[in-house]
Structures are given as structure tokens and as C-alpha cells.
Enzyme design. Structure first.
Site, mmCIF file in Angstrom:
data_model
loop_
_atom_site.group_PDB
_atom_site.id
_atom_site.type_symbol
_atom_site.label_atom_id
_atom_site.label_comp_id
_atom_site.label_asym_id
_atom_site.label_seq_id
_atom_site.Cartn_x
_atom_site.Cartn_y
_atom_site.Cartn_z
ATOM 1 N N HIS A 162 45.273 52.802 40.983
ATOM 2 C CA HIS A 162 46.509 52.762 40.184
ATOM 3 C C HIS A 162 47.743 52.960 41.079
ATOM 4 O O HIS A 162 48.517 53.905 40.900
ATOM 5 C CB HIS A 162 46.485 53.831 39.069
ATOM 6 N N ARG A 213 46.614 48.362 32.148
ATOM 7 C CA ARG A 213 45.998 49.605 31.681
ATOM 8 C C ARG A 213 44.499 49.371 31.489
ATOM 9 O O ARG A 213 44.091 48.310 30.985
ATOM 10 C CB ARG A 213 46.593 50.041 30.336
ATOM 11 N N ASP A 253 43.403 47.625 39.270
ATOM 12 C CA ASP A 253 44.233 48.757 39.706
ATOM 13 C C ASP A 253 44.193 49.856 38.649
ATOM 14 O O ASP A 253 44.729 50.936 38.868
ATOM 15 C CB ASP A 253 45.684 48.284 39.923
HETATM 16 P P1 NAD Z 1 56.764 44.604 29.111
HETATM 17 O O1 NAD Z 1 56.866 45.319 27.810
HETATM 18 O O2 NAD Z 1 58.002 44.056 29.743
HETATM 19 O O3 NAD Z 1 55.702 43.410 28.989
HETATM 20 C C1 NAD Z 1 54.541 43.492 28.240
HETATM 21 C C2 NAD Z 1 54.329 42.129 27.604
HETATM 22 O O4 NAD Z 1 53.065 42.150 26.930
HETATM 23 C C3 NAD Z 1 55.396 41.797 26.558
HETATM 24 O O5 NAD Z 1 55.957 40.544 26.853
HETATM 25 C C4 NAD Z 1 54.619 41.782 25.242
HETATM 26 O O6 NAD Z 1 55.133 40.849 24.306
HETATM 27 C C5 NAD Z 1 53.236 41.408 25.729
HETATM 28 N N1 NAD Z 1 52.189 41.758 24.765
HETATM 29 C C6 NAD Z 1 52.023 42.910 24.078
HETATM 30 N N2 NAD Z 1 50.924 42.841 23.301
HETATM 31 C C7 NAD Z 1 50.382 41.625 23.511
HETATM 32 C C8 NAD Z 1 49.231 40.947 22.994
HETATM 33 N N3 NAD Z 1 48.416 41.513 22.100
HETATM 34 N N4 NAD Z 1 48.987 39.706 23.431
HETATM 35 C C9 NAD Z 1 49.802 39.103 24.345
HETATM 36 N N5 NAD Z 1 50.897 39.677 24.856
HETATM 37 C C10 NAD Z 1 51.183 40.920 24.442
HETATM 38 O O7 NAD Z 1 56.051 45.633 30.091
HETATM 39 P P2 NAD Z 1 56.057 45.599 31.700
HETATM 40 O O8 NAD Z 1 57.202 46.394 32.212
HETATM 41 O O9 NAD Z 1 55.907 44.201 32.161
HETATM 42 O O10 NAD Z 1 54.745 46.451 32.000
HETATM 43 C C11 NAD Z 1 53.473 46.008 31.529
HETATM 44 C C12 NAD Z 1 52.475 47.110 31.720
HETATM 45 O O11 NAD Z 1 52.169 47.270 33.105
HETATM 46 C C13 NAD Z 1 52.986 48.509 31.342
HETATM 47 O O12 NAD Z 1 52.939 48.754 29.981
HETATM 48 C C14 NAD Z 1 52.056 49.418 32.099
HETATM 49 O O13 NAD Z 1 50.947 49.708 31.296
HETATM 50 C C15 NAD Z 1 51.628 48.563 33.282
HETATM 51 N N6 NAD Z 1 52.109 49.119 34.550
HETATM 52 C C16 NAD Z 1 51.199 49.352 35.533
HETATM 53 C C17 NAD Z 1 51.625 49.864 36.741
HETATM 54 C C18 NAD Z 1 50.663 50.123 37.871
HETATM 55 O O14 NAD Z 1 50.942 50.964 38.731
HETATM 56 N N7 NAD Z 1 49.546 49.411 37.940
HETATM 57 C C19 NAD Z 1 52.965 50.145 36.952
HETATM 58 C C20 NAD Z 1 53.873 49.864 35.925
HETATM 59 C C21 NAD Z 1 53.432 49.356 34.723
#
Ligand code: NAD
Length: 328
Positions: free
Chosen positions: A294, A233, A257
């Protein structure tokens, strides 16, 4: 049961039609977002599915309740466009699609990494000018590198597995250390990851602890030869600090992205128009920066899963059941 799916793109329509046939439920698709001035068009529908970058306006929640809508289903992983408290106050169940295909985003992180370490952006630019020299553009091989994952959840964990399979050393920082990753990932502090990685991949979710997770202090710790990849994000990275780090050569390059303010430019045709963001203009002008609008999620498997999982959730909620994807 009648479902209205908003912001539908042409590439989603085949998957939606397939779902309608399988479930014998009518899904009307429209290309507009959920906004207050559209709520009257929702009358007569039982369920709604959205996917949008702009926040749902506060007045929309009571307006939905007033016309009998009981849920807002997002067919995205991120749900920051929705105000959970306002939804709860108006008895609206929110669901997302937390994992439609972690591979889709992880593979883009790999593609961006390969493009940066092979310096393809710069080669493309040279080739376009018929400059066929390679001087100064020696690449590094992936198995000689250390890849640092910040946020090793579903997507970050998948990214870690891909890089491990390619022979890279993988290190990670996360608030939660997952046993299933410990055979391939060395967990360490954020500072250690920043100091040691040749490529940093950001995969945290957007929350209060991750806004500005990467700022001037963090770029100072990175190797001057290291790259930053942000597939999660925009607000996780302080864009001005990133631009300064790139200008001052504190890091070697970046692939993004997502970008703060992207709702004003990504997925728009702005050809021959003035760009609405100075930061975007600056980043575009740098030959060591790769931008994609994105599209981490934008693959065959992910689009099918987003459609199927979201519509299945609408049916569950409307039938009074609980979905495992409810956001609270
Ligand atoms: P997830 O919840 O499985 O993983 C997120 C990880 O971040 C977790 O392990 C969490 O413990 C960790 N985390 C949270 N806060 C933290 C901090 N302050 N320091 C260190 N680690 C921290 O989520 P996911 O399914 O892997 O997705 C991650 C993100 O990817 C989504 O929230 C979304 O914003 C983004 N995303 C982007 C796209 C895209 O098209 N580019 C598509 C899908 C998701």
C-alpha cells in the site's frame, strides 16, 4: 492552537516542521493510532490528525466529544476507518485529503503494468538462480495494448492520461462519464472493458457498489493474457476468486498494492514470522503476482501535500470555517 498528529512516520517529519514554521502553530507528533486507550493523551490539544488502517472504535467518538475535540482530520484519501454517522452524532467534523497527488498512485499503476508486461518479476527470480535464459518470457509493448480503467475519477483519470500519452488504447468504465476524458478514453460497460482490456486498472473508491466488484464472474470475462492491477482498496477484489483465477490461468497475472486484511501485515516487519494470512501466502508464492504494501501514496509530492492540506484543514475547522474536504 495545539495540534496532535498521530501515526507519524519519520519521512513526514520534515514536512510537518516546515508547516509549523510557516504557520507558527505547534504540532506534536506521535507514532500511535487513535484508539480508546489513547484518548486521555489528547486532553489539551485543540485539533487532531490521523492516518490509520484500523477502524476508529465506536467508543472513541463520544470520548473525543467529552474532551472538547471538534474534528477528526484524516491525511488520507480513503476515510473508511471513520464512522461518519457516529462522528456526526458527536459533532465531529471529518475531513480527508481527497487528492494529495493522483500522479503518485497512477505512476505506481504504470510501474506495476510495465513490470508485469516485461515479466520482470519472473526475470528477477531467474536471475537470482543464475538462470539467464529468456525463453518463454517475450514481452508486449505498451502501445500495442488496451488498458481498461475501472473507476476513472481523479486517480483513474490520471492513469488514463499516462497510458494515452504512451500510445496505449484506453477504455474505461465508470458510473460517471467525464467530458474532460472523452478525447482520450472510450467509455463502455464493465463487461466490455473486462473482455477487451489487456491490463485492467482498478481505481474506484470503496463503497457499497464496489465491494467485490471483481469476482469469479468478472475474471471469467477477462482475457487469459490480461493482467489485473489493484491500487484502490482490497475489498474491491474477492481475493479467493482472484487466487482461483490465477491458479486456473484465467488471467495472466496481477499487481496488488492493497489486499483485504492488509492492516494485519502491510507496513509491518514480519521477517522470519509466520504470515497471518493464507491468501497472502498463496499470492506471494506466485511468480506472476506483484505485491507492494500500500505505497501508491508514498512519494515526495504526495507526503508533502498530505501534511499541508490536512493541517490547513484543522486550522480552518477550528476557526469555525468550512473546508472543501469535509466528508458527509
Ligand atoms: P475518485 O472519487 O476521484 O474516483 C473514484 C471513481 O470511481 C469515481 O469516478 C466514481 O464514479 C467511480 N466509481 C465509484 N463506484 C463505482 C462503481 N460501482 N463502478 C464504477 N465506477 C465507480 O477517487 P480517487 O481520488 O481517484 O481515488 C480512488 C481510490 O484510490 C480511493 O478511494 C482510495 O481508495 C484509493 N487510493 C489508494 C492509494 C494507494 O496508496 N494505493 C492512494 C490514494 C487513493
Amino acid at each position: 492552537m495545539k495540534i496532535l498528529m498521530m501515526s507519524v512516520r519519520d519521512d513526514e517529519k520534515e514536512a510537518i516542521t516546515e508547516w509549523e514554521k510557516r504557520n507558527n502553530i505547534e504540532v506534536k507528533t506521535v507514532d500511535w493510532e487513535l484508539r480508546l486507550d489513547k484518548v486521555e493523551k489528547l486532553v489539551g490539544y485543540d485539533g487532531i490528525v490521523i492516518q490509520q488502517r484500523s477502524k476508529v472504535e465506536k467508543a472513541v467518538y463520544p470520548a473525543l466529544k467529552a474532551i472538547g475535540i471538534k474534528q477528526i482530520t484524516l491525511r488520507t484519501a480513503g476515510y473508511d476507518v471513520v464512522d461518519i454517522d457516529l462522528a456526526r452524532e458527536n459533532n465531529l467534523v471529518i475531513t480527508n485529503v481527497p487528492a494529495y497527488s493522483p500522479r503518485s498512485v497512477a505512476e505506481l499503476a504504470l510501474a506495476h503494468t510495465m513490470r508485469l508486461i516485461r515479466k520482470l518479476e519472473i526475470f528477477d527470480e531467474r536471475m537470482a538462480r543464475q538462470d539467464f535464459r529468456w525463453a518463454g518470457l517475450q514481452a508486449t509493448e505498451i502501445h500495442s495494448l488496451t488498458v481498461g480503467i475501472i473507476g476513472a475519477g481523479r486517480i483513474g483519470g490520471t492513469t488514463a492520461k499516462i497510458f494515452d500519452a504512451l500510445g496505449a488504447k484506453v477504455i474505461a468504465y465508470d458510473l460517471v462519464e467525464r467530458d474532460e476524458l472523452k478525447s482520450i478514453v472510450d467509455y463502455m460497460s464493465k463487461e466490455e472493458v473486462l473482455r477487451n482490456a489487456d491490463v485492467i486498472c482498478l481505481h474506484v473508491d470503496l463503497n457499497q457498489t464496489t465491494v467485490d466488484l471483481m469476482g469469479a464472474k468478472e475474471f471469467e470475462l477477462m482475457k487469459p493474457t490480461a493482467y489485473l492491477i489493484n491500487e484502490c482498496r482490497g475489498p474491491v477484489v474477492e481475493t479467493d476468486a482472484l487466487i482461483a483465477a490465477l491458479e486456473e490461468k484465467k488471467i495472466a497475472g496481477a499487481a496488488l498494492d492493497t489486499l483485504t486484511g492488509e492492516e494485519n501485515f502491510f507496513n509491518f516487519d514480519l521477517q522470519n514470522k509466520d504470515l497471518p494470512s493464507t491468501q497472502l501466502k498463496k499470492l506471494r508464492a506466485m511468480d506472476n503476482v506483484i505485491l507492494t504494501p500500500h505505497v501508491g501514496f508514498f512519494t515526495n509530492i504526495a507526503v508533502q501535500n498530505m501534511v499541508d492540506i490536512s493541517l490547513n484543514d484543522v486550522v480552518l475547522i477550528l476557526n469555525g470555517k468550512t473546508s472543501e474536504h469535509q466528508v458527509s
